[in-house]
Design an enzyme around this catalytic site. Structure first.
Site, short mmCIF file in Angstrom:
data_model
loop_
_atom_site.label_atom_id
_atom_site.label_comp_id
_atom_site.label_asym_id
_atom_site.label_seq_id
_atom_site.Cartn_x
_atom_site.Cartn_y
_atom_site.Cartn_z
CG HIS A 265 7.52 -10.69 7.42
ND1 HIS A 265 8.53 -10.41 8.32
CD2 HIS A 265 7.73 -11.70 6.70
CE1 HIS A 265 9.35 -11.28 8.20
NE2 HIS A 265 9.08 -12.18 7.14
CB CYS B 30 3.45 11.78 -2.27
SG CYS B 30 3.64 11.41 -0.49
#
Length: 143
Positions: free
Chosen positions: A98, A65
């Site tokens: 991570h 978006c």
């Protein structure tokens, strides 16, 4: 590999470039996004992508978006979805390493298409490191 992609009116060109790149690599793409610049509501597309990720119908999701924020917020409402807003290759890599992100959110109004292709390639080829990160990722979901 199978990927769901969804975008609002800010991202048709980005989606088109990403779909071409992914299909050239033999990756199956499910397209939930709009192909026009006519105004639409980003949650409609973010939820469809996230639902496929949640249901394990796809391996990863890509959402696009204008800012990347609204569609990421929508996707992150789904259990098991970890949607990361990325604007550099390095952030995309860290989101996978991570955070075990399984959806990447692209801010179309703040990135260039070549940059986005590089980010998505890195996102899809980077493995989750596990280890000390696994405990943290486990704490993300609410039950």
């Amino acid at each position: 590999m199978k990927i769901a992609i969804g975008n609002d009116h800010a991202g048709p060109e980005y989606k088109k470039a990403l779909v071409a790149m992914l299909e050239a690599k033999g990756i199956e793409v499910i397209n939930y996004g709009t192909d026009t610049f006519d105004s639409v509501d980003y949650p409609d597309f973010g939820h469809k992508v996230a639902q496929d990720v949640e249901d394990k119908k796809v391996d990863f999701g890509i959402v696009i978006c204008g800012s990347g924020n609204g569609i990421a917020m929508s996707a992150n409402k789904h259990q098991g979805v970890r949607c990361a807003l990325c604007w550099t290759k390095e952030i995309a890599v860290l989101a996978r390493q991570h955070n075990d992100a399984n959806v990447i959110s692209i801010p179309a109004r703040f990135t260039a298409i070549p940059q986005v292709i590089e980010m998505v390639e890195a996102f899809l080829t980077t493995e989750f490191e596990g280890g000390r990160h696994a405990n943290r990722v486990g704490k993300i979901a609410c039950s």
